[in-house]
Design a protein around this motif. Structure first.
Motif: not given
Lengths: 265, 355
Positions: B121-124, A9-10, B97, B91, B4, B94-95, A13-14, A1, A110, A106-108, B118, A6
């Motif tokens: 964006d972080l959830h794409h 991209r993350d 919750i 992972g 996901d 996390r996706s 964003t940051m 994932m 790290r 979050m699934a980003i 924000l 990603y």
């Protein structure tokens, strides 16, 4: 994932988040540009005559122009080191905010939290460098570098900024409070003075001279001065790049280790 | 994101009889050095329900949430969230919750809308969808007017609402709320409760909430577990917990002292109040108990004027349970006067009832 795309991209964003922060909370950035500018004016107009004379610059006691050419690269270097303070503070402040824990759940990618900080700080530092260089030119700094040498100087400064920013990010993560985070990189900002930034190491007492000759900022400073003033760089270029790469690697590994460890208790 | 969540829900084996629980833990244990914070927590929380973890400060509530949300690892034990193992596939957990922690997880330098964007964006999410979702959430949480203001200027209630809105941007299936109303005024608490109920009713999400407020657990939760010193000391519905506690009684009122005295003679353990002409008979309020009491009165031809059932409220449950485990745990407690770092709020559940 967490595919590489990603992660990129993350991180973007940051980065946007951190640049917005700098825009909304400019006092830190402003004070970090103001410091080297004041230092420059101090060294050119207050100490410049005596120092220039003392280290045997041509032109004598009343010619500030000669000394500014010696000290300006050093001050530009200090701009980069003082940028490190803002990184340490902003990373440390961020860690005290709950939002970083949200990011962790979050699934980003790290590392993007730190990458965003570091790239944002490097961008800010380079803007500061441009401003300080502008002021230096205004007070009589007359570099003779070719465009290629300017590009090399910019490359070196960027590399140094990355190295110090990763190091500062690690310090910010290791610090227990924001105050100690702002103190941790202080030695970094002081080191150029103990090198060739303000006066040549040859003019120092033996012990200090030995330190000045072997500490990382001296070859970096010499390379920068050589590139901008079109004087021989010699072996210091290799040493400068090696030091920067080494510091960057140490900072990167240290920062990521700290970031993984500093889960909120 | 959608892919996901689809993967997350299909990974749980569909079964006609037993759906796999949203959260399951077995022997969850956490210690720092020789300081035990969680001591064998077993939980099974069905999908689409609200579960409340109730306990005083320092009981280990936040630690439980931190483990289940992948923030910190457990020392021992197993846990699955949304069908995924916490240690093997964090992972995937996390996706699935969303977490709203005890301290507002907002970016103070950004505006409310920027905070939501924000998250988008972080959830794409595609830019357009992100903007739409942010606008919808601002509207849903009554924050549209404040959308362009920096979050630093927000009140506690607004911050908590925005915090929850940020959690919802990614459409989580399981939401963790760590003390979602601590420090809120009664009106904001009510609003928060309505929002939480709405999430389960409208979106079918599972909610794991921690609280030190008994009325909050009573109001919201399908099931409640009481945590004290890192151990679960009771689990059940609010009613079940109340019934488990001694202190419930049936009160009979009589028209005259004679009736009272003859009834008091029949119920040995009862406490007569001769001024009020009432008799308190210990016991729960279940139908068999009531029937037994009435049968005894009938067979003796005593007529009671009124009958009331007093079940203990959750305050009684809480204080009894945590106090009991404290007594049985005294040696351990002396060795570790504090089991967790959060001990600054006082237990003010009694005075802060929002009624």
């Amino acid at each position: 994932m967490s595919t590489p795309s990603y992660a990129l991209r993350d991180s973007m964003t940051m980065l946007r988040r951190n640049l917005k922060h700098a825009q909304r909370y400019p006092s830190m950035t402003v004070s970090l540009v103001a410091m080297p500018i004041l230092m420059l004016l101090l060294f050119v107009y207050v100490f410049g005559g005596a120092l220039g004379h003392g280290i045997g610059m041509p032109g004598g006691a009343n010619d500030h122009g000669a000394y500014v050419d010696y000290v300006a690269p050093g001050i530009i270097l200090m701009t980069v080191t003082s940028g490190a303070i803002s990184t340490a503070v902003s990373v440390s402040m961020d860690m005290t905010e709950g939002i970083v824990n949200r990011f962790r759940t979050m699934a980003i990618a790290r590392s993007s939290v730190l990458t965003g900080h570091v790239v944002g700080s490097v961008v800010q530092t380079l803007i500061s460098v441009a401003l300080v260089t502008g002021v230096a030119l205004a007070v009589g700094f007359r570099p003779h570098g070719t465009p290629l040498q300017w590009a090399a100087a910019l490359g070196l400064l960027t590399l140094l900024a990355f190295a110090l920013t990763w190091l500062a990010a690690a310090m910010g993560l290791a610090a227990k409070t924001v105050e100690s985070a702002s103190n941790a990189p202080m030695p970094l900002t002081f080191l150029p003075f103990l090198g060739s930034a303000v006066v040549p190491p040859e003019s120092m007492p033996t012990g200090l001279r030995w330190f000045a000759e072997y500490q990382p900022f001296t070859p970096i400073n010499e390379t920068l001065r050589g590139l901008l003033m079109d004087t021989p760089v010699g072996s210091s270029a290799t040493a400068a790049v090696a030091w920067c790469a080494g510091l960057a690697l140490v900072g990167y590994v240290w920062a990521l280790t700290n970031f993984r460890r500093t889960a909120k208790r | 994101m959608d892919a996901d969540t689809a993967a997350a829900s299909s990974a749980a084996p569909p079964s006609a009889t037993t759906r796999s629980p949203a959260i399951r833990t077995l022997g969850l244990h956490k210690s720092y050095g020789d300081k035990v914070v969680l001591d064998g927590i077993d939980l099974s929380i069905p999908e689409g329900t609200i579960f409340a973890l109730l306990g005083p400060n320092g009981a280990g509530k936040t630690t439980t949430v931190q483990i289940l949300t992948t923030l910190i690892p457990a020392t021992a034990g197993q846990a699955q969230v949304a069908g995924h193992d916490l240690t093997r596939s964090p992972g995937a957990v996390r996706s699935a919750i969303g977490v709203t922690g005890q301290f507002a997880a907002l970016d103070n330098l950004l505006t409310a809308r920027e905070n939501l964007l924000l998250m988008a964006d972080l959830h794409h999410l595609p830019r357009r969808e992100g903007r739409q979702r942010a606008a919808a959430l601002l509207d849903r949480f009554d924050l549209t007017e404040a959308a362009a203001k920096p979050v630093a200027t927000f009140s506690g209630g607004m911050r908590r609402k925005l915090d929850l809105a940020m959690t919802l941007v990614g459409n989580p299936r399981i939401i963790f709320l760590d003390e979602p109303t601590t420090g809120l005024d009664p009106r904001s608490r009510r609003t928060m409760w309505e929002i939480i109920r709405g999430l389960v009713a409208d979106d079918g999400v599972t909610i794991f909430l921690t609280t030190q407020y008994l009325d909050e657990a009573d109001q919201l939760a399908d099931r409640i577990a009481v945590l004290d010193h890192g151990k679960l000391v009771a689990e059940g519905t609010a009613e079940e917990l109340k019934r488990r506690i001694p202190g419930g009684h049936i009160r009979l009122r009589f028209a005259d002292p004679d009736g009272l005295e003859s009834a008091a003679a029949l119920f040995g353990s009862a406490a007569p109040d001769r001024e009020a002409l009432t008799l308190q008979i210990p016991g729960d309020g279940s139908i068999p108990t009531l029937r037994a009491v009435l049968d005894v009165l009938d067979s003796a031809s005593i007529e009671a004027e009124a009958l009331t059932v007093h079940t203990p409220d959750l305050d009684d449950v809480f204080l009894t349970l945590t106090d009991r485990s404290r007594r049985s745990d005294r040696t351990a407690q002396q060795a570790h006067p504090r089991t967790a770092p959060h001990s600054h709020d006082s237990l003010n559940s009694r005075t802060e009832k929002a009624r």
